[in-house]
Enzyme design. Structure first.
Site, PDB file in Angstrom:
ATOM      1  N   MET A 183    -119.770  49.415  12.120  1.00  0.00           N
ATOM      2  CA  MET A 183    -119.693  48.611  10.902  1.00  0.00           C
ATOM      3  C   MET A 183    -118.245  48.561  10.418  1.00  0.00           C
ATOM      4  O   MET A 183    -117.980  48.273   9.246  1.00  0.00           O
ATOM      5  CB  MET A 183    -120.618  49.191   9.821  1.00  0.00           C
ATOM      6  CG  MET A 183    -122.087  49.161  10.260  1.00  0.00           C
ATOM      7  SD  MET A 183    -123.261  49.071   8.906  1.00  0.00           S
ATOM      8  CE  MET A 183    -122.961  50.610   8.086  1.00  0.00           C
ATOM      9  N   ALA A 236    -114.241  49.729   9.514  1.00  0.00           N
ATOM     10  CA  ALA A 236    -113.548  50.836   8.834  1.00  0.00           C
ATOM     11  C   ALA A 236    -113.366  51.973   9.849  1.00  0.00           C
ATOM     12  O   ALA A 236    -113.795  53.112   9.631  1.00  0.00           O
ATOM     13  CB  ALA A 236    -114.305  51.294   7.585  1.00  0.00           C
ATOM     14  N   GLY A 277    -113.471  58.973  15.045  1.00  0.00           N
ATOM     15  CA  GLY A 277    -114.838  59.107  15.582  1.00  0.00           C
ATOM     16  C   GLY A 277    -115.177  57.885  16.425  1.00  0.00           C
ATOM     17  O   GLY A 277    -115.713  58.003  17.541  1.00  0.00           O
ATOM     18  N   HIS A 278    -114.838  56.701  15.908  1.00  0.00           N
ATOM     19  CA  HIS A 278    -115.080  55.469  16.679  1.00  0.00           C
ATOM     20  C   HIS A 278    -114.214  55.457  17.940  1.00  0.00           C
ATOM     21  O   HIS A 278    -114.655  55.012  18.994  1.00  0.00           O
ATOM     22  CB  HIS A 278    -114.754  54.233  15.831  1.00  0.00           C
ATOM     23  CG  HIS A 278    -115.635  54.068  14.622  1.00  0.00           C
ATOM     24  ND1 HIS A 278    -115.174  54.218  13.340  1.00  0.00           N
ATOM     25  CD2 HIS A 278    -116.957  53.782  14.517  1.00  0.00           C
ATOM     26  CE1 HIS A 278    -116.164  54.016  12.489  1.00  0.00           C
ATOM     27  NE2 HIS A 278    -117.259  53.761  13.165  1.00  0.00           N
ATOM     28  N   GLY A 321    -122.569  57.931  18.035  1.00  0.00           N
ATOM     29  CA  GLY A 321    -122.069  59.252  17.610  1.00  0.00           C
ATOM     30  C   GLY A 321    -123.202  60.122  17.091  1.00  0.00           C
ATOM     31  O   GLY A 321    -124.116  59.646  16.415  1.00  0.00           O
ATOM     32  N   LYS A 336    -123.209  62.183  14.757  1.00  0.00           N
ATOM     33  CA  LYS A 336    -123.307  62.416  13.307  1.00  0.00           C
ATOM     34  C   LYS A 336    -124.582  61.753  12.794  1.00  0.00           C
ATOM     35  O   LYS A 336    -125.278  62.304  11.963  1.00  0.00           O
ATOM     36  CB  LYS A 336    -122.080  61.886  12.566  1.00  0.00           C
ATOM     37  CG  LYS A 336    -122.138  62.261  11.075  1.00  0.00           C
ATOM     38  CD  LYS A 336    -120.916  61.847  10.339  1.00  0.00           C
ATOM     39  CE  LYS A 336    -120.851  60.367  10.131  1.00  0.00           C
ATOM     40  NZ  LYS A 336    -121.959  59.840   9.279  1.00  0.00           N
ATOM     41  N   ASP A 337    -124.860  60.556  13.319  1.00  0.00           N
ATOM     42  CA  ASP A 337    -126.094  59.859  12.943  1.00  0.00           C
ATOM     43  C   ASP A 337    -127.181  60.229  13.958  1.00  0.00           C
ATOM     44  O   ASP A 337    -127.688  59.375  14.693  1.00  0.00           O
ATOM     45  CB  ASP A 337    -125.845  58.350  12.895  1.00  0.00           C
ATOM     46  CG  ASP A 337    -124.878  57.992  11.792  1.00  0.00           C
ATOM     47  OD1 ASP A 337    -125.207  58.226  10.627  1.00  0.00           O
ATOM     48  OD2 ASP A 337    -123.763  57.520  12.106  1.00  0.00           O
ATOM     49  N   VAL A 353    -116.978  63.989  15.710  1.00  0.00           N
ATOM     50  CA  VAL A 353    -115.546  64.289  15.597  1.00  0.00           C
ATOM     51  C   VAL A 353    -115.290  64.775  14.164  1.00  0.00           C
ATOM     52  O   VAL A 353    -115.788  64.170  13.213  1.00  0.00           O
ATOM     53  CB  VAL A 353    -114.683  63.046  15.911  1.00  0.00           C
ATOM     54  CG1 VAL A 353    -113.198  63.366  15.787  1.00  0.00           C
ATOM     55  CG2 VAL A 353    -114.991  62.532  17.318  1.00  0.00           C
TER      56      VAL A 353
HETATM   57  O1  PAF Z   1    -124.000  53.680  12.951  1.00  0.00           O
HETATM   58  C1  PAF Z   1    -123.607  52.583  12.501  1.00  0.00           C
HETATM   59  O2  PAF Z   1    -122.411  52.379  12.240  1.00  0.00           O
HETATM   60  C2  PAF Z   1    -124.631  51.481  12.275  1.00  0.00           C
HETATM   61  O3  PAF Z   1    -125.843  52.000  11.832  1.00  0.00           O
HETATM   62  C3  PAF Z   1    -124.820  50.572  13.493  1.00  0.00           C
HETATM   63  C4  PAF Z   1    -125.388  51.329  14.677  1.00  0.00           C
HETATM   64  C5  PAF Z   1    -123.486  49.945  13.883  1.00  0.00           C
HETATM   65  C6  PAF Z   1    -125.788  49.446  13.157  1.00  0.00           C
HETATM   66  O4  PAF Z   1    -125.317  48.661  12.105  1.00  0.00           O
END
Ligand code: PAF
Length: 308
Positions: A30, A32, A36-37, A147, A149-150, A176
């Site tokens: 999403m 930002a 981590g990304h 990741g 974290k989720d 991370v």
């Molecule tokens: O983890 C996230 O950033 C969001 O839930 C995702 C997987 C991009 C879906 O909008």
């Protein structure tokens, strides 16, 4: 690096790569973006020929309209970072492009959608399933990188894949953390340095709990352990625990006996606010920042050390 806004254009572009027998690694985000990304993009680059990253603040997964409104949006900075990190294609659609009509689908994930984030954020996982299924249909990746974290989101996405028979492999990437232990999150952008320092107490507490288990310093009463973790987090005046749960790492069943043989994970959601000398209003009123984190409990420690 190509930046694409249209789903048809994206499908065509990726189709071309597929015709050339290239494997597609997909990182849904999403925006930002943070380190981590970057770890997800790096893993995708290692595993696949072509890396596609989506940046889309998905409105259907926000149960709180204020949270959606203030979610950080930094597309130009994100494109720059993705170029530096070696991403091949960025998919950056508008809301109208993804949802030309209202998406009325209702996903039923059963039990795994009903606890923790599912209980506290009604509709959240339905919205995640809407966007992830749409993105899988558009991108058709071989592998998708998420990741840890989720953590619960990963379990939900795996269920989505099973239910709808998507041919995509999920690659789980480690959390991370900042040096302080704070898990990286786009929402950290809202925290002052002081709040970040205090928020690091969340991971420090999780780590202490796991270390105490390893050192046999807790008894096997799960409820006492959960209470200890919540109390310890709440001892910090900036923090207010929403939930502490200890669940089976695969099925998310709530653990009632620490000594059983399954892999277990401690999961927390915590609000970060300002030190109000203990005079908290409700988290809702103060619009505190909500963070989640989790840690695996090492089974061998429990089996070898817990006696009660
Ligand atoms: O983890 C996230 O950033 C969001 O839930 C995702 C997987 C991009 C879906 O909008």
């Amino acid at each position: 690096m190509e930046v694409v806004n249209s789903k048809n254009e994206l499908t065509l572009l990726v189709g071309g790569y597929m015709n050339d027998a290239k494997t597609i690694g997909f990182v849904p985000t999403m925006g930002a973006l943070h380190e981590g990304h970057l770890s997800l993009v790096s893993a995708a680059k290692k595993n696949c020929d072509i890396v596609v990253v989506s940046i889309f603040v998905n409105p259907t997964q926000f149960n709180d309209p204020e949270d959606l409104k203030r979610y950080p949006r930094t597309p130009e900075q994100d494109f720059k970072l993705l170029e530096e990190w070696g991403c091949d294609v960025v998919f950056h659609p508008s809301v109208g492009e993804i949802y030309p009509q209202k998406d009325m689908r209702e996903f039923d994930f059963g039990y795994i959608g009903t606890i923790m984030e599912g209980a506290k954020r009604p509709g959240h996982f339905n919205g995640v399933a809407m966007i992830v299924s749409k993105l899988f249909d558009i991108v058709r990746p071989n592998k998708a990188f998420f990741g840890m974290k989720d953590f619960q989101q990963i379990v939900i996405v795996k269920k989505l894949i099973e239910l709808f028979k998507y041919k995509v492999e999920i690659v789980e990437c480690p959390i991370v953390r900042e040096k302080s232990g704070l898990a990286l999150s786009s929402r950290n952008k809202f925290l002052s340095e002081e709040q970040k320092e205090n928020a690091s107490h969340i991971y420090k507490t999780l780590k202490k709990a796991v270390d105490n288990i390893a050192a046999s310093k807790v008894n096997s009463d799960v409820n006492k352990l959960k209470k200890w973790i919540a109390d310890e987090i709440n001892r910090n005046p900036f923090l207010e625990t929403e939930y502490v749960e200890i669940v089976d790492n695969e099925t998310l069943q709530i653990i009632t006996d620490l000594k059983d043989s399954t892999q277990k994970r401690v999961c927390v959601a915590v609000y970060v606010g300002n030190d109000t000398q203990g005079l908290f209003k409700t988290a809702e009123e103060e619009k505190k920042i909500r963070l989640i984190d989790n840690i695996l409990i090492n089974n061998t420690h429990i089996e070898n050390t817990l006696t009660e």
